[in-house]
Scaffold this active site. Structure first.
Site, PDB file in Angstrom:
ATOM      1  CD  GLU A   8       3.797  -1.992  -6.547  1.00  0.00           C
ATOM      2  OE1 GLU A   8       4.865  -1.661  -7.092  1.00  0.00           O
ATOM      3  OE2 GLU A   8       2.904  -2.637  -7.119  1.00  0.00           O
TER       4      GLU A   8
ATOM      5  CG  ASP B 249      -3.948 -18.670  11.508  1.00  0.00           C
ATOM      6  OD1 ASP B 249      -4.424 -17.655  12.062  1.00  0.00           O
ATOM      7  OD2 ASP B 249      -4.318 -19.078  10.384  1.00  0.00           O
TER       8      ASP B 249
ATOM      9  CB  THR C 251      -7.962 -12.082  10.614  1.00  0.00           C
ATOM     10  OG1 THR C 251      -8.543 -12.465  11.863  1.00  0.00           O
ATOM     11  CG2 THR C 251      -7.933 -13.287   9.695  1.00  0.00           C
TER      12      THR C 251
ATOM     13  CE  LYS D 118     -11.431 -14.707  10.984  1.00  0.00           C
ATOM     14  NZ  LYS D 118     -10.808 -16.004  10.648  1.00  0.00           N
TER      15      LYS D 118
ATOM     16  NE  ARG E 194     -14.373  -8.462   6.101  1.00  0.00           N
ATOM     17  CZ  ARG E 194     -14.649  -9.539   6.844  1.00  0.00           C
ATOM     18  NH1 ARG E 194     -14.072 -10.700   6.595  1.00  0.00           N
ATOM     19  NH2 ARG E 194     -15.522  -9.470   7.824  1.00  0.00           N
TER      20      ARG E 194
HETATM   21  C1  LIG Z   1     -10.375 -16.535   9.496  1.00  0.00           C
HETATM   22  C2  LIG Z   1      -9.141 -17.309   9.458  1.00  0.00           C
HETATM   23  C3  LIG Z   1      -8.176 -17.126   8.456  1.00  0.00           C
HETATM   24  C4  LIG Z   1      -8.406 -16.373   7.189  1.00  0.00           C
HETATM   25  O1  LIG Z   1      -8.889 -15.159   7.173  1.00  0.00           O
HETATM   26  P1  LIG Z   1      -9.446 -14.462   5.841  1.00  0.00           P
HETATM   27  O2  LIG Z   1      -9.175 -13.032   6.163  1.00  0.00           O
HETATM   28  O3  LIG Z   1     -10.874 -14.834   5.748  1.00  0.00           O
HETATM   29  O4  LIG Z   1      -8.662 -14.935   4.673  1.00  0.00           O
HETATM   30  C5  LIG Z   1      -6.973 -17.793   8.558  1.00  0.00           C
HETATM   31  N1  LIG Z   1      -6.740 -18.618   9.575  1.00  0.00           N
HETATM   32  C6  LIG Z   1      -7.644 -18.859  10.529  1.00  0.00           C
HETATM   33  C7  LIG Z   1      -7.309 -19.812  11.613  1.00  0.00           C
HETATM   34  C8  LIG Z   1      -8.877 -18.226  10.495  1.00  0.00           C
HETATM   35  O5  LIG Z   1      -9.785 -18.507  11.429  1.00  0.00           O
END
Ligand SMILES: *Cc1c(COP(=O)(O)O)cnc(C)c1O
Length: 423
Positions: free
Chosen positions: A54, A198, A224, A227, A233
């Site tokens: 933490e 995002d 993230t 992807k 992850r």
């Molecule tokens: C996949 C995604 C997220 C969230 O990701 P998680 O790790 O599944 O919570 C947030 N914003 C966008 C635009 C995404 O495509």
């Protein structure tokens, strides 16, 4: 690697082995998935999972953090370099968690946020009524136009003037065209609003310079790491230095406890990979493959939403083929092709049925497939959907999928260990 697990817990071993087989034998076209490197797997599977840390490097609430500090500092420094960011927080457990932290670092309950309509490609953490974002904030959706299915900037400008949001939060899970970040930044400035972005989906392309980066313009950029970025992850938040203290405090102790140090080490490995020239070449192939696959499907009579793609993904409108998204997902699954159904903009079907499927090329590109294989995949998809009432035809397609996948193996050593565990 898995022998001890197999001996101790055959049930869990079998689930993992079967999942590995599935990943090896199927065509993975889910746009948000990828295959991480063995180095990322090793970091994520390391004893760093044992450590409580933490706080932040050099300022922890637990002893014994000197080595996890090295891993987190590497992740932070590499992330900043990769995206040209002033500050990086690499602790969010996921993309959704990154968004919670980002919102709460500067907004209050009841504030107005503008973001891309979920039915037009937005993400549930951008204001779905069942998500905390939709419960906590007043959400004003940005829409795409009906005719060309691209962001309606004129309407967005009117909505900003009308609703005076506290934040514009722009990003998507299913938008194939580039965002005009500068135009959104101007709207945010005109309203005195925070500008947040995002790039969960586009991060790998952004890092490679193949998709416009919002990072220099935005107060905050969330992403993230799993992807297109092809890491473990998890989530990450980039921001301007002036927001760093509030952001870090809202991450811990504000919204999370102990960070996942094994995942953070794996993020560092992923960012290290993404800084290499090979990563740019990989992303170039991802983009070329997405364009080729979209074109090949269009040539076969499918309609591509927004007319094509500027990134790793696109949506296919299945109505010309008289099949729903739900049925297509199920049929393709039987043929060993994994996609997800998705609503298209102004979809006449309910979300659970949907008129489209979303397709992405990061995973098939990682296994070495190129434009020739994209033509093959378009043919396999078209063939399977045309014979969706014929199970034996679908198993024949599945055989072809297996052969194609066999030519582009994943995790060769791991798969040899797992052997012939049936999927
Ligand atoms: C996949 C995604 C997220 C969230 O990701 P998680 O790790 O599944 O919570 C947030 N914003 C966008 C635009 C995404 O495509």
């Amino acid at each position: 690697m898995l022998q001890r697990l197999q001996a101790q817990d055959p049930d869990v071993f079998r689930a993992i082995a079967s999942e590995c087989r599935r990943q090896a034998d199927n065509l993975e076209l889910i746009a948000s998935e990828n295959y991480v490197s063995e180095a990322v797997l090793e970091a994520q599977g390391s004893p760093l999972t044992n450590k409580y840390a933490e706080g932040y490097p050099g300022k922890r609430y637990y002893g014994g953090c000197e080595f996890v500090d090295i891993a987190e500092t590497l992740a932070i420094e590499r992330a900043k370099k990769l995206f040209g960011a002033e500050h990086a927080n690499v602790q969010p457990h996921s993309g959704t968690q990154a968004n919670i932290t980002m919102y709460l670092s500067v907004l209050q309950h009841g504030d107005t946020v503008m973001g891309l309509n979920l039915a037009h490609g937005g993400h549930l953490s951008h204001g779905h009524p069942l998500n905390y974002s939709g419960k906590f904030f007043k959400i004003v959706p940005v829409n795409v136009r009906k005719d060309d299915e691209r962001v309606d900037y004129e309407e967005a400008e009117r909505l900003v003037a009308e609703h005076k949001p506290k934040m514009l939060f722009i990003g998507a899970s299913n938008y194939s065209r580039v965002f005009d970040w500068e135009r959104f930044k101007k709207m945010a400035d005109a309203a005195g609003a925070f500008f947040a972005t995002d790039i969960a989906h586009y991060a790998g392309l952004v890092a490679a310079g193949l998709y416009p980066s919002p990072v220099p313009l935005a107060d905050f950029t969330t992403t993230t790491t799993h992807k297109t970025l092809r890491g473990p992850r998890g989530g990450m938040i980039l921001c301007k230095t002036k927001h760093a203290p509030a952001l870090d405090k809202m991450n811990f102790p504000g919204s999370q406890g102990g960070p996942l140090m094994h995942v953070i080490a794996a993020k560092a490995v992923c960012f290290g990979e993404a800084l290499k020239p090979e990563f740019k070449r990989y992303q170039e192939r991802v983009l070329a493959n997405a364009r080729r696959l979209a074109q090949a499907l269009q040539d076969r009579g499918f309609r591509i939403v927004a007319g094509g793609t500027d990134c790793h993904l696109f949506s296919v409108d299945l109505r010309p083929k008289k099949v729903t998204g739900k049925d297509a997902e199920k049929t393709l699954d039987q043929a060993g092709i994994t996609v997800n159904k998705n609503a298209i903009p102004y979809d006449p079907e309910k979300p659970f049925i949907a008129s489209g499927i979303r397709i992405g090329t990061p995973a098939v590109t990682t296994r070495g497939m190129g434009e020739k294989e994209m033509d093959e995949i378009a043919e396999l998809i078209d063939d399977a959907l045309a014979h969706r009432a014929d199970p034996s035809y679908l198993s024949a397609v599945r055989q072809k999928v297996r052969t194609l996948c066999g030519r582009h193996p994943i995790y060769p050593e791991l798969m040899a260990e797992i052997g012939a565990v049936a999927a």
